[in-house]
Scaffold this motif. Sequence first.
Motif, mmCIF file in Angstrom:
data_model
loop_
_atom_site.group_PDB
_atom_site.id
_atom_site.type_symbol
_atom_site.label_atom_id
_atom_site.label_comp_id
_atom_site.label_asym_id
_atom_site.label_seq_id
_atom_site.Cartn_x
_atom_site.Cartn_y
_atom_site.Cartn_z
ATOM 1 N N GLY A 10 0.821 -1.205 0.000
ATOM 2 C CA GLY A 10 0.000 0.000 0.000
ATOM 3 C C GLY A 10 0.856 1.257 0.000
ATOM 4 O O GLY A 10 1.685 1.442 0.899
ATOM 5 N N GLU A 11 0.671 2.098 -1.019
ATOM 6 C CA GLU A 11 1.483 3.310 -1.105
ATOM 7 C C GLU A 11 1.200 4.263 0.050
ATOM 8 O O GLU A 11 2.021 5.123 0.373
ATOM 9 N N ALA A 12 0.057 4.103 0.679
ATOM 10 C CA ALA A 12 -0.257 4.931 1.851
ATOM 11 C C ALA A 12 0.656 4.595 3.026
ATOM 12 O O ALA A 12 0.792 5.391 3.963
ATOM 13 N N ASN A 13 1.281 3.442 2.958
ATOM 14 C CA ASN A 13 2.194 3.017 4.020
ATOM 15 C C ASN A 13 3.658 3.304 3.684
ATOM 16 O O ASN A 13 4.565 2.772 4.320
ATOM 17 N N LEU A 14 3.863 4.142 2.668
ATOM 18 C CA LEU A 14 5.207 4.530 2.237
ATOM 19 C C LEU A 14 5.458 5.982 2.633
ATOM 20 O O LEU A 14 4.659 6.865 2.314
ATOM 21 N N PHE A 15 6.603 6.254 3.308
ATOM 22 C CA PHE A 15 6.876 7.597 3.835
ATOM 23 C C PHE A 15 8.285 8.034 3.452
ATOM 24 O O PHE A 15 9.184 7.219 3.279
ATOM 25 N N ASP A 16 8.430 9.379 3.360
ATOM 26 C CA ASP A 16 9.707 9.946 2.927
ATOM 27 C C ASP A 16 10.735 10.032 4.052
ATOM 28 O O ASP A 16 11.922 10.195 3.793
ATOM 29 N N SER A 17 10.294 9.962 5.292
ATOM 30 C CA SER A 17 11.233 10.058 6.406
ATOM 31 C C SER A 17 10.781 9.153 7.543
ATOM 32 O O SER A 17 9.606 8.779 7.641
ATOM 33 N N LEU A 18 11.716 8.823 8.404
ATOM 34 C CA LEU A 18 11.415 7.970 9.546
ATOM 35 C C LEU A 18 10.453 8.648 10.529
ATOM 36 O O LEU A 18 9.497 8.012 10.997
ATOM 37 N N PRO A 19 10.643 9.936 10.874
ATOM 38 C CA PRO A 19 9.683 10.592 11.778
ATOM 39 C C PRO A 19 8.250 10.558 11.258
ATOM 40 O O PRO A 19 7.298 10.398 12.035
ATOM 41 N N GLU A 20 8.081 10.703 9.914
ATOM 42 C CA GLU A 20 6.738 10.659 9.346
ATOM 43 C C GLU A 20 6.125 9.272 9.542
ATOM 44 O O GLU A 20 4.932 9.146 9.863
ATOM 45 N N ALA A 21 6.940 8.223 9.354
ATOM 46 C CA ALA A 21 6.436 6.863 9.537
ATOM 47 C C ALA A 21 6.050 6.622 10.995
ATOM 48 O O ALA A 21 5.017 6.008 11.292
ATOM 49 N N ILE A 22 6.864 7.132 11.921
ATOM 50 C CA ILE A 22 6.570 6.971 13.344
ATOM 51 C C ILE A 22 5.300 7.730 13.719
ATOM 52 O O ILE A 22 4.448 7.240 14.475
ATOM 53 N N GLN A 23 5.154 8.928 13.160
ATOM 54 C CA GLN A 23 3.955 9.716 13.420
ATOM 55 C C GLN A 23 2.713 8.992 12.914
ATOM 56 O O GLN A 23 1.647 9.012 13.556
ATOM 57 N N ALA A 24 2.844 8.286 11.770
ATOM 58 C CA ALA A 24 1.715 7.542 11.215
ATOM 59 C C ALA A 24 1.301 6.407 12.143
ATOM 60 O O ALA A 24 0.116 6.092 12.253
ATOM 61 N N THR A 25 2.278 5.802 12.822
ATOM 62 C CA THR A 25 1.923 4.730 13.769
ATOM 63 C C THR A 25 1.115 5.283 14.934
ATOM 64 O O THR A 25 0.202 4.626 15.449
ATOM 65 N N LYS A 26 1.433 6.486 15.365
ATOM 66 C CA LYS A 26 0.701 7.104 16.488
ATOM 67 C C LYS A 26 -0.738 7.413 16.082
ATOM 68 O O LYS A 26 -1.663 7.275 16.876
ATOM 69 N N GLN A 27 -0.900 7.852 14.816
ATOM 70 C CA GLN A 27 -2.235 8.219 14.355
ATOM 71 C C GLN A 27 -3.085 6.987 14.038
ATOM 72 O O GLN A 27 -4.307 7.093 13.925
ATOM 73 N N SER A 28 -2.421 5.815 13.876
ATOM 74 C CA SER A 28 -3.146 4.595 13.513
ATOM 75 C C SER A 28 -3.555 3.775 14.723
ATOM 76 O O SER A 28 -4.190 2.741 14.580
ATOM 77 N N VAL A 29 -3.176 4.207 15.908
ATOM 78 C CA VAL A 29 -3.507 3.445 17.116
ATOM 79 C C VAL A 29 -4.995 3.483 17.373
ATOM 80 O O VAL A 29 -5.615 4.547 17.302
#
Length: 551
Positions: free
Chosen positions: A532-551
């Motif tokens: 899923g391209e929605a699970n692809l991020f340009d930086s590590l902080p963005e990916a970590i932030q996405a995990t917080k929003q997906s809880v």
Amino acid sequence: MFYPKLLTTLKGYSTEQLTRDLIAGIIVGIVALPLAIAFGIASGVTPEQGIITAIIAGFLISSLGGSRVQIGGPTGAFVIIIYEVVEKFGFEGLAVATIIAGLFMIGMGVVKLGTWIRFIPLPVVIGFTSGIAVVIFSSQMRDFFGLQMNHIPSEFIDKWMAYAHSSGSFNVYACLVGVLTLAISIFTPRFFPKLPGAFLALVIVTGLTYFLNIPVESIQDRFGDLKITIPAPQLPNYDWTNIADIMPSAITIAVLGSIEALLSAVIADGMIGGKHRPNTELIAQGLANVITPFFRGIPATGAIARTATNIRNGGRTPVAGIIHAFTLLAIVLFAGPLVGLIPMAALAGILVLVAYNMSEWREFKSLLSAPKADRLVLLTTFLGTVFFDLVIAIQAGIVLSTFLFMKKMSDVSDIKKFQRQMDDHSDPDTFYTLDEMRRVQIPENVQIFELNGAFFFGAAGKFEDIFMTSLDDKKFIIFRMNQMLLLDATGLHTIGRLANAAHKNGNRLFISEVMPNCKKEMQVSGILNKIGEANLFDSLPEAIQATKQSV
């Protein structure tokens, strides 16, 4: 793809350049004569066939080639393979193998593989070149010492045993002729740089042996009266149902000829500050090898020594190479009977010098101090060439180089599981990256893996083992791929397997900082759609932030 340098250089061609090319072509033609004869005899064919090859192939390679200054003809690199093919299949088999090799070379040029030489490891090139030099040297001992032998075994050890068995027939006069030829060939260029040493040596020693009636064997004694004419073209008389038997030899001739030609062209570029057209050069070399056997010629390629001689004497366009071919033709037409008077020991002396120049002993010595893997490839190729077979040696060298390279790539490729860095002053949720040492706060339910190096078939298994043994109950997994340089089919398949394993374990997979080339491969393969391209991020902080929003 195919645009001969001759067409380029004739634009604005001057009388001054014609003069320089004329002088260079005549000198190279004189230099090429003894070499063509010597290579023909050493290859197990007649001196006439060596000369015919130098004339026809030399003309075609210069006229159609992609180098301004390349001189083509028979070379020492082919001596081993030609000798073996002639012994097994006769000249007709060699002719068919050469034609097939030429077609392979044309095909390589058509599909633009002219730059492929950069992928041949240096230890392989030096290994087989040095091995060829040793074999050429050993093949000349009969004539250099005037030994009475009806047949020389092809195997290296058997050859020297046969020499030892025939040592009682040692001819001191032949040895003196060989040594004198060597001395003149070596020292003439040092004191008279403009004079062709090998040709001068042949003139002097031939004159001495003839007028002093020195008892040494000549070309005429062994081969009879020379009749050097360009024969009418004829199709090789070979049983084409056995073509599979000569295919390995044809492939070796094609590979060896291509390497030698392109190496020579690269060296020539460095000497004149030019740039050859590799695909055009391959096509021209292929055409020369397809056409020459119809005239009883043998395999030909670019000759480094003759090309350098051409450059040093002012040749700068293919016209010099064309003149070299016509010079050879004129010599044999008007002085053909004199060629038969050349002593066999003199030709042996010339080939001993050729072997020394081919040996690349300085490069060989230098590579013995290289990493262990390169030393292994060098010695494998060298010993395989000397004691076994050139075909096997090149194949073994390239295969071994490939496996050792894959091993190195696997060693520098890994997957890292990042742990929290805990000390008296750190936040328990602070994560340190290895490359930039910046603090990143991560939630408790996030696990991060960093994929480094090449995710290819040689390292995929290691990646999968580390991942599967480290998989725990974290809800989110992040693949950080900023250090992942390439992906192959196995790597892509493994990422898919890891994603499936994470999904079955109840994890959600995110990917951060994937390199553009790897992202493209993931898109083409369909792996990115599964993740899923929605699970692809340009930086590590963005990916970590996405995990917080997906809880």
